[in-house]
Write a protein that holds these residues in place. Sequence first.
Motif, PDB file in Angstrom:
ATOM      1  N   ILE A 194       0.857  -1.185   0.000  1.00  0.00           N
ATOM      2  CA  ILE A 194       0.000   0.000   0.000  1.00  0.00           C
ATOM      3  C   ILE A 194       0.890   1.231   0.000  1.00  0.00           C
ATOM      4  N   ASN A 195       0.318   2.338  -0.442  1.00  0.00           N
ATOM      5  CA  ASN A 195       1.086   3.573  -0.469  1.00  0.00           C
ATOM      6  C   ASN A 195       0.519   4.557   0.545  1.00  0.00           C
ATOM      7  N   LYS A 196       1.008   5.767   0.529  1.00  0.00           N
ATOM      8  CA  LYS A 196       0.581   6.745   1.528  1.00  0.00           C
ATOM      9  C   LYS A 196      -0.879   7.149   1.370  1.00  0.00           C
ATOM     10  N   HIS A 197      -1.480   6.845   0.219  1.00  0.00           N
ATOM     11  CA  HIS A 197      -2.902   7.144   0.020  1.00  0.00           C
ATOM     12  C   HIS A 197      -3.788   6.026   0.569  1.00  0.00           C
ATOM     13  N   GLY A 198      -3.175   4.908   0.934  1.00  0.00           N
ATOM     14  CA  GLY A 198      -3.915   3.802   1.517  1.00  0.00           C
ATOM     15  C   GLY A 198      -4.424   2.785   0.514  1.00  0.00           C
ATOM     16  N   PHE A 199      -3.934   2.829  -0.708  1.00  0.00           N
ATOM     17  CA  PHE A 199      -4.412   1.921  -1.744  1.00  0.00           C
ATOM     18  C   PHE A 199      -3.243   1.306  -2.497  1.00  0.00           C
ATOM     19  N   SER A 200      -3.428   0.079  -2.964  1.00  0.00           N
ATOM     20  CA  SER A 200      -2.412  -0.515  -3.827  1.00  0.00           C
ATOM     21  C   SER A 200      -2.770  -0.218  -5.283  1.00  0.00           C
ATOM     22  N   GLY A 201      -1.751  -0.133  -6.124  1.00  0.00           N
ATOM     23  CA  GLY A 201      -1.966   0.112  -7.547  1.00  0.00           C
ATOM     24  C   GLY A 201      -2.309   1.547  -7.890  1.00  0.00           C
ATOM     25  N   VAL A 202      -1.940   2.496  -7.021  1.00  0.00           N
ATOM     26  CA  VAL A 202      -2.320   3.900  -7.235  1.00  0.00           C
ATOM     27  C   VAL A 202      -1.111   4.813  -7.028  1.00  0.00           C
ATOM     28  N   ASP A 203      -0.933   5.760  -7.953  1.00  0.00           N
ATOM     29  CA  ASP A 203       0.065   6.821  -7.816  1.00  0.00           C
ATOM     30  C   ASP A 203      -0.651   8.158  -7.875  1.00  0.00           C
ATOM     31  N   HIS A 263      -7.833   2.648  -7.571  1.00  0.00           N
ATOM     32  CA  HIS A 263      -7.578   1.362  -6.931  1.00  0.00           C
ATOM     33  C   HIS A 263      -8.522   0.289  -7.496  1.00  0.00           C
ATOM     34  N   LEU A 264      -9.803   0.610  -7.624  1.00  0.00           N
ATOM     35  CA  LEU A 264     -10.769  -0.355  -8.162  1.00  0.00           C
ATOM     36  C   LEU A 264     -10.400  -0.766  -9.584  1.00  0.00           C
ATOM     37  N   ILE A 290      -0.579  11.886  -9.174  1.00  0.00           N
ATOM     38  CA  ILE A 290       0.043  12.751 -10.176  1.00  0.00           C
ATOM     39  C   ILE A 290      -0.674  14.097 -10.083  1.00  0.00           C
ATOM     40  N   LYS A 291       0.010  15.068  -9.499  1.00  0.00           N
ATOM     41  CA  LYS A 291      -0.581  16.374  -9.204  1.00  0.00           C
ATOM     42  C   LYS A 291      -1.860  16.185  -8.406  1.00  0.00           C
ATOM     43  N   ASP A 292      -3.009  16.604  -8.921  1.00  0.00           N
ATOM     44  CA  ASP A 292      -4.254  16.474  -8.153  1.00  0.00           C
ATOM     45  C   ASP A 292      -5.120  15.309  -8.640  1.00  0.00           C
ATOM     46  N   ARG A 293      -4.529  14.386  -9.409  1.00  0.00           N
ATOM     47  CA  ARG A 293      -5.259  13.216  -9.910  1.00  0.00           C
ATOM     48  C   ARG A 293      -4.525  11.951  -9.494  1.00  0.00           C
ATOM     49  N   PHE A 332      -7.651   9.080 -12.663  1.00  0.00           N
ATOM     50  CA  PHE A 332      -8.919   9.172 -11.948  1.00  0.00           C
ATOM     51  C   PHE A 332      -8.895  10.366 -11.006  1.00  0.00           C
ATOM     52  N   ASP A 333     -10.094  10.844 -10.645  1.00  0.00           N
ATOM     53  CA  ASP A 333     -10.204  12.002  -9.760  1.00  0.00           C
ATOM     54  C   ASP A 333      -9.979  11.648  -8.295  1.00  0.00           C
ATOM     55  N   ASP A 334     -10.186  10.359  -7.951  1.00  0.00           N
ATOM     56  CA  ASP A 334     -10.002   9.963  -6.555  1.00  0.00           C
ATOM     57  C   ASP A 334      -9.214   8.648  -6.499  1.00  0.00           C
TER      58      ASP A 334
END
Length: 186
Positions: A121-130, A159-160, A132-135, A152-154
């Motif tokens: 998991i990353n600092k956003h709390g999800f796997s498979g997510v980076d 993650h989904l 990039i600025k505000d997206r 994605f916006d969130d």
Amino acid sequence: KIRDNIRPMAPPKDIHTNLTQDTLRSLLDYDPATGIFRWSKNICRKKCLPGGIAGCSRSDNSWAVRIDGVLYRAHRLAWLYMTGRWPENEIDHKNRDRSDNRWCNLREATRSLNEINKLRINKHGFSGVDAIKDRFRSRVTINGKTKHLGMFDDPFSAHLDAMRVKKELYGDFVVPYVKGDTQCPV
């Protein structure tokens, strides 16, 4: 502290062992519902009394049992006990808990499939997510190469999307994880 009398674990493929299912069953009782091994007869002085829990917890949270001077990982012994053969590859714990050796939680896996089930998991709390600025970018790694899936916006939507693609590629070896999730997948 490292002690001089600690013996190494059995090799992953159990190449140098003569331990058979019959011998294992004569020494230990395995409860598939709990994953616990118990001594079925007294094989040593004080520590191995019949009915007593066999083995010990290791520093990596896995469970190990010493038989005839060789230390075996309990999940590999469970495989031998239930199937009559040593696993050809690794044994994966579906819920990622190395101490949970219930039969329903164990499955044979290649090294790469076992790695898929690792918790990342990353600092956003999800796997498979980076971020990039505000997206948020959805991504998966296939054969060591990262494939970007979309923006994605969130982070949850990203993650989904990553989990959807991983599930198509790797099936049941993919266990989605969200930070703070306490549900066991098994």
